[in-house]
Design an enzyme around this catalytic site. Structure first.
Site, PDB file in Angstrom:
ATOM      1  N   PRO A   1       0.840  -1.133   0.071  1.00 29.27           N
ATOM      2  CA  PRO A   1       0.159   0.111  -0.109  1.00 29.27           C
ATOM      3  C   PRO A   1       0.723   1.151   0.101  1.00 29.27           C
ATOM      4  O   PRO A   1       1.905   1.391   0.645  1.00 29.27           O
ATOM      5  CB  PRO A   1      -0.745  -0.147   1.271  1.00 29.27           C
ATOM      6  CG  PRO A   1      -0.914  -1.710   1.484  1.00 29.27           C
ATOM      7  CD  PRO A   1       0.462  -2.095   0.885  1.00 29.27           C
ATOM      8  N   CYS A   2       0.575   2.138  -0.852  1.00 26.96           N
ATOM      9  CA  CYS A   2       1.065   3.454  -0.986  1.00 26.96           C
ATOM     10  C   CYS A   2       0.620   4.512  -0.179  1.00 26.96           C
ATOM     11  O   CYS A   2       1.103   5.848  -0.179  1.00 26.96           O
ATOM     12  CB  CYS A   2       1.077   3.768  -2.273  1.00 26.96           C
ATOM     13  SG  CYS A   2      -0.472   4.329  -3.115  1.00 26.96           S
ATOM     14  N   GLN A   3      -0.764   4.573   0.616  1.00 27.45           N
ATOM     15  CA  GLN A   3      -1.231   5.704   1.043  1.00 27.45           C
ATOM     16  C   GLN A   3      -0.468   6.695   2.203  1.00 27.45           C
ATOM     17  O   GLN A   3      -0.450   7.480   2.058  1.00 27.45           O
ATOM     18  CB  GLN A   3      -2.537   5.044   1.922  1.00 27.45           C
ATOM     19  CG  GLN A   3      -3.829   4.617   1.135  1.00 27.45           C
ATOM     20  CD  GLN A   3      -3.535   3.077   0.788  1.00 27.45           C
ATOM     21  OE1 GLN A   3      -2.388   2.490   0.835  1.00 27.45           O
ATOM     22  NE2 GLN A   3      -4.672   2.580   0.673  1.00 27.45           N
TER      23      GLN A   3
END
Length: 88
Positions: A43-45
């Protein structure tokens, strides 16, 4: 993939591929010596410019450490890592 909708997408696009629910419980040692290239992401959030700026150790992007663990268990010739350009 832990998300049910994403699981369906993966099943549709890769019906003959083994799929696993939770990377935290995945043991990559059974694939050691059998895989030349490993491809994945996390995940890049927490890294993305639109995220909260928690960084690589954030609650979501912190899954990087699990992907890194899997790479070290599998020991592929190549590991491809997909994520936000802000990771650099």
């Amino acid at each position: 993939e832990i998300d049910q909708w994403c699981q369906k997408v993966l099943e549709k696009n890769f019906p003959k591929t083994d799929k696993y629910l939770d990377i935290n419980e995945f043991d990559g040692t059974k694939y050691r010596g059998t895989i030349n290239a490993l491809s994945g992401g996390f995940p890049c959030q927490d890294i993305s410019i639109s995220g909260r700026g928690e960084g690589i150790n954030g609650s979501r992007s912190g899954l990087w450490s699990e992907y890194c663990r899997v790479i070290s268990e599998v020991l592929p010739g190549y590991a491809l890592i997909e994520n936000s350009p802000h990771l650099i």
